[in-house]
Design a protein around this motif. Structure first.
Motif, short mmCIF file in Angstrom:
data_model
loop_
_atom_site.label_atom_id
_atom_site.label_comp_id
_atom_site.label_asym_id
_atom_site.label_seq_id
_atom_site.Cartn_x
_atom_site.Cartn_y
_atom_site.Cartn_z
N LEU A 162 46.56 66.49 2.85
CA LEU A 162 45.33 67.28 2.97
C LEU A 162 45.44 68.61 2.25
O LEU A 162 44.46 69.11 1.70
N LYS A 163 46.62 69.19 2.25
CA LYS A 163 46.82 70.45 1.53
C LYS A 163 46.64 70.27 0.03
O LYS A 163 46.17 71.16 -0.67
N LEU A 164 47.02 69.09 -0.49
CA LEU A 164 46.83 68.82 -1.92
C LEU A 164 45.36 68.58 -2.26
O LEU A 164 44.95 68.81 -3.40
N THR A 178 41.55 73.12 0.15
CA THR A 178 42.12 74.46 0.31
C THR A 178 42.01 74.85 1.78
O THR A 178 41.32 74.20 2.57
N HIS A 179 42.68 75.93 2.13
CA HIS A 179 42.64 76.41 3.51
C HIS A 179 41.21 76.76 3.92
O HIS A 179 40.78 76.46 5.03
N GLU A 180 40.48 77.37 3.01
CA GLU A 180 39.10 77.76 3.31
C GLU A 180 38.21 76.54 3.53
O GLU A 180 37.31 76.55 4.37
N ASP A 181 38.43 75.47 2.74
CA ASP A 181 37.65 74.24 2.92
C ASP A 181 37.87 73.64 4.30
O ASP A 181 36.93 73.18 4.96
N ILE A 182 39.11 73.64 4.74
CA ILE A 182 39.42 73.07 6.05
C ILE A 182 38.80 73.90 7.16
O ILE A 182 38.24 73.36 8.11
N ILE A 183 38.88 75.22 7.04
CA ILE A 183 38.29 76.10 8.07
C ILE A 183 36.78 75.93 8.09
O ILE A 183 36.16 75.96 9.16
N ALA A 184 36.16 75.74 6.94
CA ALA A 184 34.70 75.63 6.87
C ALA A 184 34.17 74.30 7.38
O ALA A 184 32.99 74.18 7.70
N MET A 185 35.02 73.28 7.46
CA MET A 185 34.57 71.97 7.95
C MET A 185 34.23 72.05 9.42
O MET A 185 34.95 72.65 10.21
#
Length: 135
Positions: A73-75, A78-85
């Motif tokens: 998932l990290k590949l 991005t961290h921001e994409d995961i937080i925004a989900m």
């Protein structure tokens, strides 16, 4: 991860599986040595550790699966994409949101991988046919 490796269903099944595989492998080894005319020399330390690998792998695989999933998932994100989900809101009229269907669905989802693993071990590792089911 801890619930998978130390759950009330997983621990007895994995210990029984480890003991069963250990005994089966020991019986195969003893039979092969008897056919060759050699006497089996008992090694208590080796016998005690034969089933240890299955229990270790059963405890290790869930942890490795979570770590590999996080790397994948990290590949991808991005961290921001995961937080925004945001998780999707479940439909209250869905069949899977009604009791008892929800509980049955989660129970099957929890037990099915273990059943698939056991069938795989019987067919591939032990090389035995599945028993005939009678009603």
């Amino acid at each position: 991860c801890g619930a998978v490796t130390t759950g009330p269903v997983t621990v007895p099944v994995l210990l029984a599986l480890g003991i069963g595989v250990m005994k089966t492998q020991r019986e195969k080894k003893e039979a092969a040595e008897k056919l060759r005319g050699k006497e089996q020399v008992a090694n208590a330390a080796a016998d005690a550790l034969e089933g240890f690998g299955i229990v270790t792998l059963a405890s290790l695989f869930p942890v490795l699966a979570v770590e590999l999933l996080s790397i994948a998932l990290k590949l991808i994100y991005t961290h921001e994409d995961i937080i925004a989900m945001e998780p999707a809101d479940p439909d209250p009229d869905s069949l899977l949101e009604q009791t008892p269907y929800r509980e049955v669905y989660f129970a099957v989802r929890a037990i099915l991988p273990l059943n698939v693993a056991l069938v795989f071990l019987v067919i591939v590792v032990l090389r035995k046919p599945l028993p005939a089911f009678t009603y």
